[in-house]
Scaffold this motif. Structure first.
Motif, PDB file in Angstrom:
ATOM      1  N   UNK A 122       7.828   0.898 -13.846  1.00 56.02           N
ATOM      2  CA  UNK A 122       6.817   1.944 -13.719  1.00 56.02           C
ATOM      3  C   UNK A 122       7.471   3.317 -13.670  1.00 56.02           C
ATOM      4  N   UNK A 172       1.408  -2.904 -10.514  1.00 61.76           N
ATOM      5  CA  UNK A 172       2.147  -2.482  -9.341  1.00 61.76           C
ATOM      6  C   UNK A 172       1.285  -2.597  -8.086  1.00 61.76           C
ATOM      7  N   UNK A 216      -8.943   2.178  -9.631  1.00 53.51           N
ATOM      8  CA  UNK A 216      -9.327   3.421 -10.272  1.00 53.51           C
ATOM      9  C   UNK A 216      -8.118   4.308 -10.455  1.00 53.51           C
ATOM     10  N   UNK A 217      -7.599   4.269 -11.665  1.00 45.93           N
ATOM     11  CA  UNK A 217      -6.440   5.129 -11.897  1.00 45.93           C
ATOM     12  C   UNK A 217      -6.737   6.143 -12.967  1.00 45.93           C
ATOM     13  N   UNK A 218      -8.044   6.284 -13.230  1.00 40.65           N
ATOM     14  CA  UNK A 218      -8.355   7.235 -14.296  1.00 40.65           C
ATOM     15  C   UNK A 218      -7.964   8.626 -13.827  1.00 40.65           C
ATOM     16  N   UNK A 219      -7.485   9.376 -14.751  1.00 44.41           N
ATOM     17  CA  UNK A 219      -7.071  10.735 -14.419  1.00 44.41           C
ATOM     18  C   UNK A 219      -8.303  11.530 -14.015  1.00 44.41           C
ATOM     19  N   UNK A 276      -0.316  11.427  11.495  1.00 44.57           N
ATOM     20  CA  UNK A 276      -0.748  10.610  10.355  1.00 44.57           C
ATOM     21  C   UNK A 276      -0.068   9.249  10.385  1.00 44.57           C
ATOM     22  N   UNK A 282       1.447   5.780   9.058  1.00 42.54           N
ATOM     23  CA  UNK A 282       2.132   5.326   7.831  1.00 42.54           C
ATOM     24  C   UNK A 282       1.065   4.647   6.978  1.00 42.54           C
ATOM     25  N   UNK A 283       0.888   5.125   5.801  1.00 40.86           N
ATOM     26  CA  UNK A 283      -0.175   4.558   4.967  1.00 40.86           C
ATOM     27  C   UNK A 283       0.249   3.215   4.404  1.00 40.86           C
ATOM     28  N   UNK A 340      -2.864  -0.324   0.070  1.00 41.11           N
ATOM     29  CA  UNK A 340      -3.994  -1.239   0.074  1.00 41.11           C
ATOM     30  C   UNK A 340      -3.897  -2.109  -1.164  1.00 41.11           C
TER      31      UNK A 340
END
Lengths: 183, 120, 714
Positions: free
Chosen positions: C44, C77, C134-137, C267, C269-270, C273
């Motif tokens: 990637x 990914x 959803x990875x649309x720009x 914040x 740690x993300x 998901x």
């Protein structure tokens, strides 16, 4: 010995004049030299330097006028004996025998070559008005190697086109060049 | 003028950014991944960090978190150079402590305009 | 300020080629049933960098093509899409496609890749099917939609209410800077709302408790104002309203809300998901994997460009090599200054120090030379890396099972040598695939495992690099080779040849054992060309083979083209240099082995073969010490697929010589490959064996047993 020293002094003086000439373009200046008592000239801008003769490494199966190659500051430079190139008999090399190192344009690159002459004469000015076409030579193609005849008060010099001359194929007979004045 | 740390694993992007910034009179420190950037940032106090997100060894988000944990970089502007212009990517960057972002592809003029925003 | 981006193109091209190589080898290592997330990340990242760079530098075709590739990779990914063999194949195809696009840009040619559109559509079809994250720009300005309609209506001014989150400073955002930016648009009045300030003893100095009302008198679009707050809008309260006549600095709405202290939690740690994994899609894409009858696209290195363009080739050098070099130069400077001081005031007392200094100098020079050479050295993995793909594609199309092993990938050699050995290596590997490894059925029949193995092995040996291509296939078929050689008139009936001589026949011009010309090896290029190419690099190639067990091709190459291990030889007063690698042996007293043939072609009987003798003095027209053969000695050399014995007067020293071009100022000379400068400053010519063979006119003396060979093929 003394002869050698004066030759060295001459070479040093002329090398200085060459650098001067290169610094002051445009040139109508020619470096003149003798071969077999005939005076020739090459455009001073094509001259890189003048060196004393030193033995060269022979190239197998090359024409007799190609004396071989020398090491010029790391570059391998071929040396042509102009006397032999013009078909004049071999001359015993002496301390005054010099090599004129010239830059020759060949295609789109530049080659460094050396020519052996009997002796270097001078740096002379010939303006366009002083240069006359050489009389027709018997071998017409030989005229291509002569720019013309440069005349001044006291002498007439055969001005060579050194680019064409040194890139001419080995089998081209240049024996007429030396007779350029006679036509 | 500012000292700027440019972090990107792509040499051509790094060169472009660095050349542009130097042309504008800034000093540039370069790094090819987050780990390197962190080391350079500790060596030299920089005024601004421009960092790619996707990088080997240590990615941009981790770099931001690590930098923010350093007392000297608590408030230093850090801009993410990102192609992900989706909301949640930006959110991740913000959550990590990034100041803002510059969306790839950008041209030198956009880069300089953005830099001006944070350097005042 | 306008910056010419083209100055960065070359670097971009080079890193893209590298990225593509990384993608390719990682894809080949992917096990679809067991996807390693780091491998996917690596792929990637490479695609991502190419996309980013191509967008930046204006190669929009590459950018848009890479975009779909990247999108699909991103789905894999994030775990929202299963990877299948078909997808891997599609990715591999796309790598080729991107590589060719970049090559075309690199060469400055118009971009025409017919299959690009088709591949792109396949990607789009896959992307539109199945569930995808959803990875649309999203247009950057969409992020602002939360702040109300992002209308771009202009107004004579704007009233802005801005209440940043408490932590705004901790992201390096400074409200003051934003206000300055607003001020650059027009006159600005700022009123702070300090109602939320906690008591002094509980103030967190790093938090921002303030809110502001700003009146901006500027005739700008709303979007211009929004842009100022672009980075903080998501965590702030922001309203932007057109300025009405009643607005003035002293009439400010007060917002009094209790600060939400809970918001100040650091914040988290993300966590990534992970979307539920969709069942593997069995619907295969519109492209059938690699079963096309077309010739597989050659995974080529960078094609040479049009020679008329000035080609600037660059090399990446590890910083350690540069540091070495700097250290060496430092040493050299120290030695130089020591010698310089010695020379200022020299007396014979200092002679030992002078000798020591000279010794030091020669060591510095040697080390410096080695370091400079190392700068040009790259690990052979740069060449090896193309083979996994090649073997993968070819074995699929030929229905063979092949495992490729690569050893010694870190072995370094000169960049130029590497560039020139690539094609011969490809040819040899193809040959092993095509003629060496048998089909799985044949292998099982002969009691071998059905998967064949091809091993690429590289190691240093002396001043050379040795590269071996080893296969455990059928080995060379001697009977067929001999038949073929007889048909082509390479061998006469009745000649008895040793095994290695028979094997060596495959390197002879015009020799090919492929019964039918397959698309793999039948490219009109035979092993003779491979050998010639390797010889041109001053290297050698030979084959060892055992029928039924496999073959090993061994290539030996000098590490660099700039330096040659030379053997100085003398004929009369001339010194020449023979490449050491070409010398088999030298023979001092050979009278008994001499086989004089009337007609002038003398032979040397060397064990079981006859070797033609070349007199260097006669082909070069130079005067030797003596005219009798017995006065000299013979050096047996190998070149142009044959052995010849060269008659010289004497062997001199062996030394490393720096190769200089004769053609630079002169021209090519038959029998000479170059020149060098010896220690005394004179020029010496380096001999070219195959040129000498041509000059001498000796033909390859056909293998004849000593008993029946009495005449010479002259």
């Amino acid at each position: 010995m003394a002869e050698q020293q004066s030759a060295d002094a001459d070479v040093a003086r002329i090398n200085e004049e060459i650098s001067d000439a290169i610094a002051h373009e445009p040139s109508e200046q020619y470096l003149t030299f003798f071969i077999d008592n005939e005076e020739y000239g090459v455009d001073i801008l094509s001259v890189q330097e003048i060196r004393g003769w030193e033995p060269a490494t022979e190239i197998p199966n090359s024409p007799a006028y190609l004396k071989g190659v020398i090491n010029l500051r790391g570059a391998i430079v071929p040396i042509t004996d102009l006397r032999l190139r013009f078909g004049i008999e071999q001359f015993e090399y002496s301390p005054v025998t010099v090599v004129i190192v010239v830059k020759v344009k060949s295609g789109n690159s530049e080659k460094i070559m050396g020519i052996v002459v009997d002796a270097v004469s001078d740096v002379s000015n010939f303006s366009t008005a002083d240069i006359h076409p050489a009389p027709e030579l018997t071998f017409n193609k030989n005229t291509a190697f002569v720019k013309g005849l440069g005349s001044s008060e006291d002498k007439m010099v055969i001005l060579l086109d050194i680019n064409k001359l040194l890139t001419a194929p080995d089998d081209v007979d240049l024996s007429e060049v030396g007779r350029a004045k006679l036509g | 003028m500012a000292i700027i740390l440019a972090v990107d694993d792509s040499a051509s992007m790094r060169q472009m950014v660095s050349f542009t910034l130097k042309g504008a009179g800034h000093q540039v420190v370069e790094a090819a991944d987050g780990q390197q950037a962190l080391e350079k940032a500790k060596e030299t106090q920089v005024d601004l960090v421009l960092s790619d997100v996707n990088m080997p060894v240590m990615d941009g988000l981790t770099l931001v978190k690590e930098l923010r944990a350093l007392p000297n970089y608590k408030f230093t502007p850090i801009l993410m150079l990102t192609t992900e212009s989706t909301g949640d990517k930006k959110m991740e960057g913000k959550q990590a402590g990034a100041t803002g972002w510059l969306v790839k592809p950008f041209n030198p003029d956009q880069l300089l305009a953005t830099i001006k925003k944070v350097l005042g | 300020m306008s910056i010419d981006l083209s100055q960065f193109h070359q670097v971009f091209f080079e890193e893209s080629y590298e990225g593509l190589d990384v993608m390719e080898s990682a894809l080949l290592n992917l096990q679809p049933d067991n996807v390693d997330s780091e491998t996917i990340n690596e792929i990637f990242r490479a695609a991502h960098s190419i996309k980013g760079g191509s967008g930046t530098f204006g190669f929009n075709d590459v950018a848009s093509f890479t975009h779909v590739v990247e999108t699909l990779l991103d789905e894999i990914r994030s775990g929202s899409r299963q990877i299948t063999l078909e997808i891997v194949d599609l990715f591999l195809k796309s790598v080729d496609c991107i590589r060719r696009m970049i090559q075309q840009h690199d060469a400055g040619e118009p971009c025409e890749i017919p299959e690009a559109a088709e591949i792109q559509q396949t990607f789009e079809a896959i992307l539109s099917k199945g569930q995808a994250s959803d990875t649309s720009e999203v247009d950057p300005s969409d992020a602002l939609s939360e702040s109300g309609e992002s209308d771009s209506s202009a107004s004579s001014g704007w009233k802005i209410y801005f209440k940043p989150e408490l932590d705004v400073m901790r992201t390096g955002n400074d409200p003051l800077r934003m206000f300055r930016e607003l001020e650059s648009l027009g006159p600005l009045t700022v009123t702070a709302d300090i109602s939320q300030l906690p008591p002094i003893n509980s103030i967190d100095p790093e938090a921002c408790y303030l809110a502001w009302t700003l009146l901006l008198e500027a005739d700008v679009d709303k979007s211009t104002v929004e842009e100022v707050f672009e980075w903080v809008v998501d965590e702030s309260e922001l309203t932007i309203e057109p300025l009405s006549s009643g607005d003035s600095a002293d009439k400010v709405d007060s917002h009094d809300e209790q600060p939400d202290i809970a918001e100040q939690a650091p914040p988290e740690q993300q966590e990534q998901r992970v979307a539920p994994v969709s069942p593997a899609s069995n619907s295969s894409p519109a492209v059938s994997p690699a079963a096309s009858s077309k010739e597989p696209t050659k995974p080529s290195s960078v094609e040479p460009k049009d020679k008329s363009k000035v080609e600037v080739s660059s090399i990446r050098v590890g910083i350690d090599k540069v540091d070495d070099l700097i250290n060496m130069v430092g040493e050299l400077v120290i030695t130089q200054s020591m010698l310089g001081e010695l020379g200022l005031d020299f007396s014979m007392d200092s002679l030992p120090r002078l000798l020591e200094g000279i010794e030091q100098l020669s060591q510095n020079t040697r080390e410096l030379q080695e370091s400079v050479m190392r700068i040009r050295m790259l690990p052979i993995s740069f060449t090896f890396s193309r083979f996994p793909r090649l073997v993968h594609d070819l074995s699929r199309s030929m229905g063979k099972k092949i495992e490729l092993k690569m050893l010694g990938e870190q072995t370094e050699l000169d960049k130029t040598v590497m560039e020139r050995i690539g094609d011969p290596l490809v040819h040899l590997v193809r040959n092993s695939l095509d003629h060496g490894i048998e089909t799985p059925e044949q292998r099982v029949k002969s009691g071998k495992p059905e998967t064949g193995t091809i091993t690429l092995n590289a190691f240093h040996q002396g001043g050379n690099i040795v590269i071996q291509i080893i296969d455990d296939g059928a080995g060379l078929n001697k009977t067929r080779i001999l038949e073929k050689a007889k048909q082509n008139g390479l061998v006469a009936d009745g000649d008895a040849l040793a095994d290695d001589q028979i094997h060596d026949l495959i390197f002879r011009p015009g020799f090919s054992t492929a019964d039918q010309i397959s698309d793999i090896s039948g490219r009109g290029v035979g092993m003779d060309v491979v050998r010639r190419n390797i010889n041109e690099l001053n290297g050698s190639v030979e084959v060892e083979s055992v029928e039924g067990e496999g073959s090993t091709f061994t290539i030996r190459l000098p590490l660099t083209l700039a330096i040659l291990d030379g053997q100085l030889i003398r004929v009369g007063k001339h010194i020449y240099i023979l490449p050491l690698i070409s010398i088999v042996e030298s023979i001092q007293s050979f009278q008994r082995m001499l086989h004089r043939v009337v007609g002038g072609c003398d032979l040397l009987r060397l064990r079981d073969e006859y070797v033609p003798i070349i007199r260097l003095s006669s082909i070069f027209n130079i005067k030797p010490d003596g005219n009798e053969m017995e006065d000299g000695l013979l050096v047996v050399v190998e070149g142009d697929n044959m052995k010849v014995a060269i008659l010289i007067d004497d062997l001199e020293a062996q030394q490393q010589v720096v190769i200089k071009s004769l053609e630079e100022n002169y021209k090519k000379v038959e029998g000479v490959s170059g020149a060098t400068i010896l220690g005394d400053g004179t020029v010496s010519l380096i001999l070219d064996i195959s040129g000498l063979i041509k000059l001498s006119g000796v033909q390859r003396y056909e293998y004849k047993t000593v008993s029946n060979g009495d005449d010479c093929a002259a």
